[in-house]
Design a protein around this motif. Structure first.
Motif, short mmCIF file in Angstrom:
data_model
loop_
_atom_site.label_atom_id
_atom_site.label_comp_id
_atom_site.label_asym_id
_atom_site.label_seq_id
_atom_site.Cartn_x
_atom_site.Cartn_y
_atom_site.Cartn_z
N ARG A 27 78.75 17.97 38.40
CA ARG A 27 78.11 16.98 39.26
C ARG A 27 76.75 16.67 38.63
N LYS A 99 74.10 24.17 52.36
CA LYS A 99 75.49 23.80 52.61
C LYS A 99 75.85 22.51 51.89
N GLU A 103 78.68 22.01 49.03
CA GLU A 103 79.74 21.00 49.11
C GLU A 103 79.77 20.13 47.87
N LYS A 106 81.22 22.06 45.02
CA LYS A 106 82.67 22.30 45.18
C LYS A 106 83.50 21.04 44.97
N GLY A 107 82.84 19.92 44.67
CA GLY A 107 83.57 18.70 44.34
C GLY A 107 83.87 17.78 45.50
N LYS A 108 83.29 18.05 46.65
CA LYS A 108 83.53 17.19 47.80
C LYS A 108 82.97 15.79 47.53
N ALA A 109 83.63 14.78 48.03
CA ALA A 109 83.21 13.39 47.83
C ALA A 109 81.86 13.16 48.49
N LYS A 112 81.76 12.02 52.09
CA LYS A 112 82.01 13.07 53.09
C LYS A 112 80.80 13.98 53.23
N ILE A 113 80.13 14.26 52.13
CA ILE A 113 78.92 15.10 52.18
C ILE A 113 77.87 14.42 53.03
N ARG A 115 78.32 12.52 55.42
CA ARG A 115 78.85 12.31 56.77
C ARG A 115 78.94 10.83 57.11
#
Length: 116
Positions: A27, A99, A103, A106-109, A112-113, A115
């Motif tokens: 990232r 957090k 996220e 961990k590769g979360k879009a 979504k991060i 919100r």
């Protein structure tokens, strides 16, 4: 670690650790900065100023221009503790940031991060 010691950590010493964490997971620093700005309301120049300053975490969050009201949507576990259950407001803000960085790493879009 006692809360007072956590609050006294300089943001400028923590930030490079966040950068290393997200970059090691492919990232970018720009994505990290976007997440931090979303949470705190700092603009790009103001965030750079905070990174260059000796402000501790207490000051960093106290001077945040507009802490995002959607931060309350951040749920999950950091260091074995559910962030939504943390009672101390400053510690909760610190753990919200942790957090979000987790996220991101961990590769979360991003959508979504943030919100959205």
């Amino acid at each position: 670690m006692r809360q007072e010691k956590v609050f006294a950590i300089r943001f400028s010493s923590l930030y490079p650790m966040y950068v290393r964490k997200v970059e090691s997971k492919h990232r970018t620093r720009d994505e990290l900065d976007r997440v931090i700005r979303w949470l705190t309301g700092y603009g790009p120049e103001a965030l750079e100023g905070r990174i260059a300053s000796d402000n501790d975490l207490e000051t960093f969050f106290a001077e945040a221009p507009a802490f995002n009201p959607n931060a309350a949507l951040i749920k999950g576990v950091v260091c074995g503790i559910r962030v939504e259950d943390i009672e101390h407001p400053l510690m909760q803000k610190i753990r919200y940031l942790d957090k979000l960085v987790d996220e991101l790493a961990k590769g979360k879009a991003i959508e979504k991060i943030l919100r959205s």
